[in-house]
Design an enzyme around this catalytic site. Structure first.
Site, PDB file in Angstrom:
ATOM      1  N   THR A 159      -0.162  11.688  -5.802  1.00  8.13           N
ATOM      2  CA  THR A 159       0.438  10.451  -6.309  1.00  8.13           C
ATOM      3  C   THR A 159       0.309  10.323  -7.831  1.00  8.13           C
ATOM      4  OG1 THR A 159      -0.082   9.378  -4.227  1.00  8.13           O
ATOM      5  CG2 THR A 159       0.319   7.928  -6.092  1.00  8.13           C
ATOM      6  N   GLY A 185      -8.365   9.816  -4.671  1.00  9.47           N
ATOM      7  CA  GLY A 185      -9.710   9.556  -4.162  1.00  9.47           C
ATOM      8  C   GLY A 185     -10.683  10.644  -4.578  1.00  9.47           C
ATOM      9  N   GLU A 199       0.631   7.366   3.548  1.00 10.21           N
ATOM     10  CA  GLU A 199       1.227   8.181   4.611  1.00 10.21           C
ATOM     11  C   GLU A 199       2.608   7.650   5.002  1.00 10.21           C
ATOM     12  OE1 GLU A 199       0.159  11.025   5.707  1.00 10.21           O
ATOM     13  OE2 GLU A 199      -1.736  10.926   4.598  1.00 10.21           O
TER      14      GLU A 199
END
Lengths: 709, 709
Positions: B165, B204, B462
């Site tokens: 992302t 993350g 997702e």
């Protein structure tokens, strides 16, 4: 640990990582330019709409107060999302002190203070002192008591809170367990918590701040005949909690903060157990009741109904607050979705050189519009109804002073239903708008995640938004029964409920009178439709209660639906009425035009959402429902170019929004980067070796202190 | 500041305020006794149902792993709600280290680790290392790359993350801006972020933890003919980020944590700009594509479809996770609403002595049941469908290995629709259940407010749960068109979509075949009804697209509805199938009976919620709808006595729930008091004098350090 140096007063952290100069420019058309393009599409003047919505006084006040807040270091919001609860409480307490000082310095009146609190949007530890504590002292005291308690409170020499809710009792005030027993021999009351569930709980400002409380307790007084104690119901008592200087708890008071909540971090909601706490007779806030100091003889309060007026006022203000929440959520989502671009339109042609077509603004997706435009138009719906409820409140207050309780029941029932519906809708809207912002909606930089957390209590307090609907249901039943028995039963001319019930009774088999999309441009069509549905649901529920003799509990879901339908009717009615009758609006054609589009979307969307009930009653045919649903989609497209101008009309300051995504200037991405740069964790390097107990490698700057967990 | 002494390693704070002994008992029937009474009502054995739901292996594994977690100090959850973000990150990192050590010490396999992570419910900084980083290294590497990257990662010598992302691009992977250009002369790739919006974002573990990343970047290779660079699409590259020892950033990497979010406080989501970062050829994870090291010639990847298998697996696991979220929310709300009592029933008679009748358990209110029982029965619906999706995943994997892609499209489309529906439902349920807990639901002690914050990303990642439904829509359109052209077109026997589409095509004017409440006891009736509605909506939307030639964007709302209807059909179908065909269930009469009630409530409630569409198609008559709505109310009452036994069957450990309200033993009120006692603010007294700059009076114990803000 970052928090440490912060709290001990060190300056703002230096930024650990700088973005290289040549990488500071976003790729593609910049946000400010995209919003400029949006603003050029306005079919009306956002400034004119702003003036129409708020009025000159409000705007003048806001523009006078906002700069004061923006320039006060104690009100700087830029670091609040990095603070822990302890820091936030301290920040809040400092804010309360400065706000009070500034109020005194600048001679702000109550409206000024209220404006400031609204723009600050940082509820903190003096919240209940300023509201419920002082309000109760103003309303329920004798002159002697005003001197004793109210004057010092107004000078902030004592800080108070309002202690009603208990660990085991929230909604049910009659079920409160704390007792206050009068002893004529000592002319004093003894306050006592009978057990753990009797602990006062959730009390704002009680945990660490307040030194006084208005405590609601079950009054027991000796019976005249044999001196036996008799329970008289819950009444307010003033109790001192702490030493004013040392802040130590006085004997018999067990008080603490109840710990962290989903939101409201600056407020020290507290708990308190009272054990044999003695207070003098004068601390009983008799209001309209009294206890004879010598004999303990109890005199019942009169005019119970007056309290309902206050409830109506609080609920009207909750509708106006819900309006602002809607406008705020929509502002953030609509501006950001105009700046964000993702995927090309599926029907867009490939470019000649085989490259992908340009990405489209997210706001162009119908499925995004369907989620973020409803809150926008609902904000206007709430606006008109909120205004009307204030009008009715004042009308009712005047009437009650003259002994006329003719509209109280209708206004109270309507305000209950609206409190329920508007708070439920506002909370959903925050989340709907947050999700429409995609991944970045989840960052606290969005301003929506924290807004959600802080708004939630509105759904629960001042009457749980689910259970409260019983108030509305009871009234609807009563009205329906009355009019069923006598269609000419006397009703106030302000009573809208009677209007639609009578229409329904006259023609329960009515059908929606539209065939073409064009027919839907008549506001009255929706007023009639929502009235018919509310009456239909009431009639259906009433049949279960009165004919089938069903238990009250077994029709609670039906009652909830009745209340919702009645409240939606009210929203549609007041919006339609403004379009039809408000001369100020009608004389400004551009405003009237765009408000009409908003109304149509509001009415069609609400009707589509609730279509099952319109279909079930036979009022709407399947064919009409399809037409309606398609009309909603058309209206989304119609509203699309006005979306940014419409949120601009609310003109919510960046200071209030505190959102990287909802910025007035659209410069979203650099703001998100600045938010990252403020994160205290970024000062530290961490030891990730699984075989090492060391957690931090050591700060990247400053003293070489390495802590172990 | 409390946080200070905590982080520097001092022991747990002493409790500042003790509750007097004689006030420690709750008033009224204690919670544990109330739950005992509820449990005595069970019509089935919760232990048998637990075994049926989870199977022996799962229970054995859980019971083996749970005590290890409960007894490990690094996994003690009792203080997490008092920690600030920095403390939480540190707590999380320590947890990750201990978990890895314990896994190695006890020889846990992947399933054991997965169980532990589920019970811990503390996602932290190694999350992406354990999942996407290692998964990508396993799936897309040569043997040489496995030696270089995977083995060290498995030994935790390097810690990785997965960087896809970007600040400006989430959903649209094809639109990623980061480039990786191959230079045959140096046999290396140069990675570059073209601008601010190209910054990797939300990654993350990237912010403070990871020293390596798998970076998704647009591959550019020289064209064979004239050496011009040609874009080949996004591919994964391994990039080292930090020095393994000093943890300093390597040159060209600008990396930091992105700041606080609504949840996930222990995860250091990070951002990264890459500026002229050179990596060797071997760091390109070719997967099924390749770049010739000498010439830079690009070979396209084959078997694109295989990636869909992984997506199906991830989405199946998200359904099972949504199941647990439903069960968890329902557990907390149902237990607490059984313990909490508020108001007497309106129809309850006054007692002889004129006292109020006893208060009723909140769970007895129909309007409470209508909000907390649906999540309970939805959990079972999700269970059966989640199981089925795993079965189809394995079936599809086997088939694809043999070159058979016959069920892939159906399974992928269904899993997309279910991902959307189940995550939306699960997030709503958390909040619905939290509200049903009244005021205490707002405390972090409820366990639901933080569950909400942590669950939310599921709706966005997702595949955004709104936009993702286009996948399902496209497939439904295709299937419908195929079958409309040829009713005998070949379809896999596993294809449920074809079933209902064919039925609809054969009889589009079908009507619901029920007249009496008793008719509703046939599960097949609901399978047919939901199939008919899904087909009806698809037919309606398809008409707009194919006949009216409407743009794709103008029917996105219709497509969303199609996907929802298809997914609800799937849930109803799989639940009904289990009741009809699962021998294990059918042989246990008590379980079969209670599951049948759950199915009926699930099916009737869902149908009532979506009634507008059943009515609009003419499938349901207004009369039938009324019967259905009344049946929902009956079923709520029928399920009432089984509510606590049913949540007991899920047997979610107190350690997982971490909720004062949802405790297995029902001893709610003392737990809330303990939560208050843990609040660090309670150690400090504050100076509320508005004329003083001092904030703290000084700690009540320990050194007399008074800090100023």
């Amino acid at each position: 640990m970052s928090a440490t140096s912060e709290s001990s007063g060190s300056p703002i952290l230096t930024v650990p990582v700088e973005i290289p100069d040549h990488l500071q420019k976003p790729v593609g058309t910049p946000g400010p330019r995209l919003l400029e393009i949006e603003r050029a599409k306005a079919s009306f003047s956002p400034r004119d709409l702003e003036l129409y919505l708020y009025g000159k006084d409000y705007i003048e006040r806001r523009d006078r107060i906002l700069p004061v807040l923006e320039n006060e270091p104690a009100f700087n919001k830029s670091r609040i999302h990095y603070m822990d609860r302890g820091e936030k409480y301290r920040f809040g307490l400092r804010k309360e002190k400065r706000l009070t000082q500034i109020q005194m310095e600048l001679g702000w009146d109550d409206d000024d203070l209220h404006m400031a609190e609204g723009l600050l949007d940082l509820p903190a530890s003096f919240n209940l002192h300023r509201s419920m504590f002082m309000k109760t002292l103003r309303a329920q005291t004798t002159e002697e008591q005003k001197e004793l308690f109210l004057r010092p409170a107004e000078r902030y020499e004592i800080i108070g809170c309002y202690a009603q809710t208990e660990l085991g009792h929230g909604s049910n005030v009659q079920g409160l367990e704390t007792t206050a027993t009068y002893h004529p021999e000592s002319k004093s009351f003894i306050l006592q918590s009978p057990g753990l569930t009797s602990a006062k709980w959730w009390i704002g400002g009680l945990g660490r701040t307040a030194d006084h409380a208005v405590v609601m307790a079950q009054l027991y007084t000796p019976d005249g005949k044999n001196g036996q104690l008799v329970k008289r119901g819950p009444f307010p008592f003033v109790v001192q909690l702490r030493d004013l200087k040392t802040r130590e708890l006085l004997p018999g008071r067990t008080i603490q903060d109840i710990g962290p909540k989903a939101g409201y971090p600056m407020v020290d909601n507290g708990t308190m157990l009272l054990d044999q706490v003695e207070i003098p007779h004068v601390n009983f806030l008799a209001g309209y009741a009294s206890v004879d100091p010598e004999t303990g003889k109890f005199n019942k309060p009169q005019h119970d109904k007056l309290a309902y007026g206050t409830m109506v006022y609080i609920r009207a203000s909750m509708i106006q607050q819900a309006r602002s929440i809607m406008a705020r959520s929509a502002t953030v989502a609509i501006r950001y979705c105009s700046v964000r671009r993702q995927f090309a339109d599926r029907d867009a042609p490939q470019t000649d050189d085989g490259r992908q077509p340009a990405e489209t603004q997210v706001i162009n997706y119908q499925l995004v519009q369907a989620r973020i435009f409803p809150p926008l138009v609902q904000a206007f719906a709430f606006h008109f109804t909120g205004k009307e409820m204030y009008r009715l409140y004042h009308l009712n207050e005047q009437a009650m002073k003259g002994g006329d309780f003719g509209i109280l029941a209708d206004v109270h029932a309507t305000s209950s239903g609206l409190k329920s519906l508007c708070t439920l809708m506002a909370s959903s809207s925050i989340e709907e708008c947050r999700r429409a912002c995609g991944g970045h909606g989840y960052s606290l930089a969005s301003g929506l995640a924290s807004l959600w957390s802080d708004y939630l209590p509105q759904v629960t307090w001042e009457g749980d938004s689910y259970m409260l609907t019983q108030q509305t249901g009871r009234y609807l039943f009563k009205t329906f029964r009355t009019l069923l028995a006598d269609r000419n039963a006397p009703m106030s001319k302000e009573n809208r409920t009677a209007d639609y019930v009578l229409k329904y009774i006259a023609n329960p088999e009515a059908k929606a009178p539209f065939k073409y999309v064009g027919d839907l441009s008549d506001p009255q069509l929706f007023v009639d439709a929502f009235g018919h549905r509310a009456a239909y649901l009431t009639a259906t529920a009433l049949r279960k209660r009165d004919i089938e003799k069903r238990s009250w509990n077994s029709i609670l879901c039906d009652i909830f639906r009745c209340s919702t339908a009645h409240s939606q009717y009210t929203l549609v009615y007041n919006f339609a009425k403004a379009l039809q009758e408000d001369e100020d609006l009608k004389s400004q054609r551009a405003l009237h035009r765009v408000m009409t589009t908003c109304f149509e979307l509001f009415a069609c969307h609400t009707m589509d959402t609730e279509a099952a009930e319109f279909l079930s009653s036979g009022y709407l045919s399947p064919k009409q429902h399809e037409l309606l649903r398609n009309r909603v989609h058309e209206l989304l497209a119609e509203l699309r170019p006005q979306a940014v101008p419409l949120v601009d009309a609310w003109n919510l300051p960046d200071y209030l929004l505190n959102s990287a995504l909802g910025r007035q200037d659209g410069d979203v991405y650099p703001a998100l980067v600045r938010f990252a740069q403020g994160e205290p964790l970024n000062r530290t390097r961490f030891n990730v070796d699984i075989h090492s107990d060391e957690i931090e490698v050591g700060p990247e700057e400053g003293a070489k202190v390495s802590s172990k967990l």
